[in-house]
Design an enzyme around this catalytic site. Structure first.
Site, PDB file in Angstrom:
ATOM      1  N   LEU A  31       0.820  -1.335   0.121  1.00 28.48           N
ATOM      2  CA  LEU A  31      -0.066  -0.004   0.017  1.00 28.48           C
ATOM      3  C   LEU A  31       0.852   1.242   0.108  1.00 28.48           C
ATOM      4  O   LEU A  31       1.838   1.425   0.761  1.00 28.48           O
ATOM      5  CB  LEU A  31      -0.676  -0.100   1.338  1.00 28.48           C
ATOM      6  CG  LEU A  31      -2.072   1.064   1.339  1.00 28.48           C
ATOM      7  CD1 LEU A  31      -3.019   0.749   0.316  1.00 28.48           C
ATOM      8  CD2 LEU A  31      -2.538   1.051   2.695  1.00 28.48           C
ATOM      9  N   SER A  97       3.496  -6.752   2.214  1.00 31.74           N
ATOM     10  CA  SER A  97       2.359  -5.963   2.958  1.00 31.74           C
ATOM     11  C   SER A  97       1.110  -6.155   2.076  1.00 31.74           C
ATOM     12  O   SER A  97       0.911  -7.536   1.950  1.00 31.74           O
ATOM     13  CB  SER A  97       2.556  -4.421   3.075  1.00 31.74           C
ATOM     14  OG  SER A  97       1.903  -3.804   3.775  1.00 31.74           O
ATOM     15  N   GLN A  98       0.389  -5.143   1.756  1.00 36.67           N
ATOM     16  CA  GLN A  98      -0.949  -5.419   0.859  1.00 36.67           C
ATOM     17  C   GLN A  98      -0.607  -6.317  -0.381  1.00 36.67           C
ATOM     18  O   GLN A  98      -1.353  -7.289  -0.573  1.00 36.67           O
ATOM     19  CB  GLN A  98      -1.632  -4.098   0.398  1.00 36.67           C
ATOM     20  CG  GLN A  98      -2.731  -4.327  -0.166  1.00 36.67           C
ATOM     21  CD  GLN A  98      -3.283  -2.977  -0.801  1.00 36.67           C
ATOM     22  OE1 GLN A  98      -3.842  -2.209   0.019  1.00 36.67           O
ATOM     23  NE2 GLN A  98      -3.036  -2.392  -1.875  1.00 36.67           N
ATOM     24  N   ASP A 214       6.728  -4.160  14.096  1.00 30.23           N
ATOM     25  CA  ASP A 214       6.293  -3.737  12.739  1.00 30.23           C
ATOM     26  C   ASP A 214       5.665  -2.262  12.888  1.00 30.23           C
ATOM     27  O   ASP A 214       5.997  -1.439  11.996  1.00 30.23           O
ATOM     28  CB  ASP A 214       5.432  -4.589  12.148  1.00 30.23           C
ATOM     29  CG  ASP A 214       4.883  -4.460  10.805  1.00 30.23           C
ATOM     30  OD1 ASP A 214       5.536  -4.771   9.922  1.00 30.23           O
ATOM     31  OD2 ASP A 214       3.803  -3.629  10.626  1.00 30.23           O
ATOM     32  N   HIS A 269       7.879  -1.224   9.818  1.00 28.66           N
ATOM     33  CA  HIS A 269       7.152  -1.728   8.553  1.00 28.66           C
ATOM     34  C   HIS A 269       7.759  -1.456   7.502  1.00 28.66           C
ATOM     35  O   HIS A 269       7.953  -2.260   6.522  1.00 28.66           O
ATOM     36  CB  HIS A 269       5.723  -1.415   8.611  1.00 28.66           C
ATOM     37  CG  HIS A 269       4.973  -1.921   7.586  1.00 28.66           C
ATOM     38  ND1 HIS A 269       4.524  -3.115   7.610  1.00 28.66           N
ATOM     39  CD2 HIS A 269       4.253  -1.601   6.491  1.00 28.66           C
ATOM     40  CE1 HIS A 269       3.810  -3.526   6.493  1.00 28.66           C
ATOM     41  NE2 HIS A 269       3.614  -2.522   5.981  1.00 28.66           N
TER      42      HIS A 269
END
Ligand SMILES: *[C@@H]1O[C@H](CO)[C@@H](O)[C@H](O)[C@H]1NC(C)=O
Ligand SMILES: *[C@@H]1O[C@H](CO)[C@@H](O)[C@H](O)[C@H]1NC(C)=O
Ligand SMILES: *[C@@H]1O[C@H](CO)[C@@H](O)[C@H](O)[C@H]1NC(C)=O
Length: 288
Positions: A31, A97-98, A214, A269
């Site tokens: 994202l 991630s996404q 994260d 993250h």
């Protein structure tokens, strides 16, 4: 005489083109980012495994990454398939991630894919409930306990993050409206459940990477398929219902010995793909 000279040479050539050629690595971003965030990781890979072709797919970058996930999956699918059609021995898929959710969907819907390692780097694989900075960017004034009101209706599902928003206090609504996560994780039966499981199980290795510092993926254990129960206590992967019922093949993969879980502390993250020690500890060995 001659053949005894040709033989070892041929052998050398063959071993050069077979065992020593690394499979291509295809990256799917997360994202609010895009291919340019993966320069360091590309460097790590090519230094460790010279000659590896690394491609970060250049689609739905930055704000466009909020577009509905099935729309994204459609475009990523043609990009991935055309890349895979040019490989003989398959490739590895590394998704951040996404992007890990997009890859989960790709590996479910693409029949006969030849992905070997699927590496999910800090992905909200079991959903997201919380997440300070990102959440504020998207829903500036909404508390996490109210996000479900925006996400769990037909139009809410037109935004990527809503499609994996997993509110443990509104499970019935999640199951009713989530048209992405609940489907790829087999929490909601549909006509392709069995085919998707079969396609997903073509991978040779599932690598799950995440850790407690994260700061975005919430709970962070979602990167390892753990998630909150209705008391917001984290239930680990093996005690999840989708695991027990083998809803999408996770239990089978685990029984095959093909799930590798890598937990790293001290990684924020946005640092996962820039951190060399994460690369050597969790990623490098699966890219051969
Ligand atoms: C890749 O190959 C498959 C099978 O041969 C074919 O169906 C598909 O259209 C190809 N995809 C692309 C994007 O070239
Ligand atoms: C939630 O907590 C309550 C009180 O501690 C307990 O009775 C209940 O069984 C818990 N539920 C779950 C799903 O863990
Ligand atoms: C890099 O990763 C290691 C764990 O492998 C961690 O201890 C360290 O804090 C990380 N550094 C950064 C800048 O993320």
């Amino acid at each position: 005489m001659k053949s005894s000279v040709v033989h070892p040479l041929l052998f050398l050539l063959l071993s050069y083109f077979t065992s020593e050629a690394y499979k291509p690595v295809i990256i799917v971003h997360g994202l609010f980012d895009g291919p340019k965030q993966f320069k360091a990781l590309t460097g790590f890979i090519q230094k460790a495994h010279p000659g590896t072709e690394v491609t970060a797919l250049n689609l739905f970058n930055d704000l466009l990454s909020l577009r509905p996930l099935w729309t994204q999956v459609k475009s990523f699918r043609s990009a991935l398939e055309s890349r895979l059609n040019r490989t003989k021995d398959g490739a590895h898929l590394l998704c951040f991630s996404q992007g890990g959710l997009i890859c989960r969907a790709l590996l479910s819907v693409i029949p006969n894919h030849n992905i070997h390692s699927f590496i999910a780097l800090s992905s909200p694989l079991a959903g997201q409930y919380g997440g300070t900075d990102y959440l504020k960017k998207i829903f500036p004034k909404t508390l996490k306990r109210d996000v479900y009101k925006l996400c769990y209706w037909t139009f809410g599902q037109g935004m990527s993050i809503c499609q994996y928003w997993n509110d443990p206090h509104h499970r019935d609504k999640y199951l009713k409206y989530s048209n992405f996560l609940a489907m790829i994780n087999g929490e909601k039966e549909h006509k392709d459940t069995d085919v998707w499981r079969k396609n997903f199980l073509r991978i040779k290795k599932l690598v799950l990477i995440g850790g407690p510092d994260d700061g975005v993926i919430t709970p962070w254990q979602s990167s390892h398929f753990g998630f909150y129960n209705s008391n917001e206590t984290v239930v680990e992967m093996r005690n999840q219902q989708f695991y027990g019922s083998d809803a999408f093949g996770l239990k089978t993969l685990d029984a095959r010995g093909d799930v590798s879980v890598c937990e790293q502390s001290g990684v924020k993250h946005v640092q996962w793909h820039n951190n060399h020690s994460v690369f050597t500890s969790c990623i490098q060995d699966w890219l051969v």
